[in-house]
Scaffold this motif. Structure first.
Motif: not given
Length: 507
Positions: A297, A300-301, A306, A324, A343
């Motif tokens: 997480r 991805s941040a 995300h 993005s 991904e």
């Protein structure tokens, strides 16, 4: 070679070609009762192809598969299962829209009478199998809602309900860590003790020495050794696999004072403390933790995949908005994701096109990609990372899992200029030992050039060996930050499991 008549399953002189490529060349191997037999080799050595032939998913061009000493003719997956041969592949093959229970009995549903399922018995068997692998998952839960690790556990449990006499494990530990991984190892050892034969494939050599009795080594589709693991050394096994000595990595320079990336109060989960840390130029900052701890997480941040709801990210002291992946790349942050198939790659596109995706601006003129330049870049990437086969015109889906991972890494790390911040989420997952050292050297090159690297890995020896500092995550927050003199697997695991230090500063 052992007596084929005593083997539960055996390959005899198996050969397989794909076009002009020889995937397997006269390969023989057998799995005995109460044995864990390791199958090892570099990415593209032919391991997965051999497994597919032994389980009926592929047909050999020459040679035979024998089960309990008897030729069984052309195998299909159903025929292999009927004869007691099951497999757990490194990429889960569950149907996302079905429940856990439905997946576990897909194709072999139990019925009271035609048209009426015997759900009570199926639930009991499924629950017992899940309990054996320590998976506390509701049977009615849809697989699409499960984490990657939970799906892998269901995959292993599904193989157990088939009551196979032989189980083939193809990288079962690639996405597991900590207690989950120990439980899987315990299950495998229990299966051996009960008389099952197990063929075990893993790039993690520590697992080979911990679990297995014998090892067959494949290189370029041929058997180069079949040895008892007892008495075999790590260096010998590596030499057999890669055909050379790996050698030691040179010492790195100490990190610089300049902070290339800073996170302030990032909210990864609403029920967890915000995350804050600094990453310096020339530093490898390791991130450890159990599955579900928030490591991915965080990646991805930082990659804008995300975005977080609150908190600030600074690059070279300046705030950046990461809404993005384009924002992240524009800020000089490259994130290499954990899930390469979903991904990291466009599987239907060629290796050349996948490598070029991260450099389209540099490779294009007036909106048109310069194919010759794209091809040169892809050739550089495949050569530098040892992608096999070294062809840039074939679809990425035709590569082995480890070679797909090399393509994902290469498309970002051969860019010009190289990234100033690289977030690597499980970069060596499913990658052979030779390629691992190549990746480690590339990380060394990045940090020697002034980049900062955030290294997320489930392999604690890797995190310890590569990192200048280590952050340990637990339940979406940073449970502790360790300096080199504090590094140990026990300390990291205690922080990951307990989530905090005690008042006297010890875990």
């Amino acid at each position: 070679m052992a007596n084929l008549e005593g083997a539960l399953v055996a390959a005899r002189g198996v050969t397989k070609h794909y076009g002009g490529i020889t995937a397997l060349d006269d390969v023989s191997l057998e799995v005995l009762p109460a044995e864990i037999h390791a199958l090892v080799g570099e990415n593209g050595a032919g391991k997965s192809t051999l497994v597919k032939i032994m389980t009926g998913a592929e047909t050999a061009d020459a040679g035979d598969v024998l089960i309990s000493g008897e030729e069984v003719g052309a195998l299909t997956p159903e025929k292999a299962r009927h004869h007691g041969v099951g497999a757990v592949y490194q990429e889960p093959s569950l149907v996302p829209t079905l429940t856990v229970l439905e997946n576990m009995f897909l194709g072999r549903e139990q019925r009271l009478v035609p048209g009426v399922l015997e759900r009570k018995g199926m639930k009991r068997e499924a629950r017992e199998a899940l309990d054996r692998v320590g998976a506390h998952i509701r049977l009615g839960r849809e697989v699409s809602a499960l984490s990657v690790a939970e799906r892998q556990l269901v995959e292993i449990a599904r193989a157990l309900v088939f009551k196979a006499r032989v189980l083939i494990f193809d990288e079962p530990s690639a996405i597991l860590s900590g207690p989950e991984l120990d439980r899987v190892f315990g299950v495998i050892e229990e299966l051996r003790a009960s008389g099952l034969g197990i063929l075990y494939i893993s790039h993690r050599l520590a697992e080979i020495f911990r679990l297995t009795d014998r090892a067959t080594v494949l290189k370029d589709g041929r058997v180069v050794a079949n040895r008892d693991v007892e008495g075999l050394t790590t260096d010998e096994l590596i030499r057999l696999m890669v055909g050379r000595d790996i050698g030691a990595r040179p010492a790195r320079k100490p990190p610089r004072e300049r902070v290339v990336l800073e996170a302030r109060e990032l909210e990864l989960r609403p029920d967890a403390e915000p995350v804050s840390f600094e990453l310096r130029a020339g530093e490898v900052l390791g991130v450890a933790g159990l599955v579900g701890s928030g490591r991915s997480r965080l990646a991805s941040a930082l990659g804008g995949i995300h975005p977080v709801k609150s908190g600030t990210v600074l690059r070279d002291g300046r705030p950046v908005r990461l809404r993005s992946p384009r924002d992240a790349v524009g800020a000089g942050i490259v994130v290499i994701p954990e899930d390469r198939k979903r991904e990291g790659l466009i599987l239907a596109h060629s290796v050349r096109e996948n490598v070029g995706l991260a450099s389209l601006r540099e490779l294009s003129r007036a909106g048109v990609v310069r194919t010759a330049d794209e091809r040169r870049l892809a050739q550089e990437a495949t050569h530098r990372f040892g992608v096999r086969p070294p062809r840039t015109d074939i679809p990425a889906r035709t590569l082995s899992g480890g070679n797909q991972q090399k393509v994902v890494l290469s498309k970002w790390l051969v860019r010009r200029p190289p990234p100033e911040v690289a977030v690597l989420d499980e970069p060596t997952r499913g990658v052979d030992v030779g390629a691992k050292f190549d990746i480690y050297r590339l990380i060394d090159e990045l940090v020697d050039g002034g980049a900062g690297v955030l290294l997320i890995s489930s392999e604690l020896p890797e995190v310890i060996a590569m990192s200048d500092r280590i952050l340990v995550m637990s339940e979406g927050r940073i449970a502790g930050s360790l300096e080199p003199h504090e590094f140990s697997e026990e300390r990291i695991l205690r922080l990951a499991v307990l989530g905090a230090r005690t008042e006297d500063g010890n875990e």
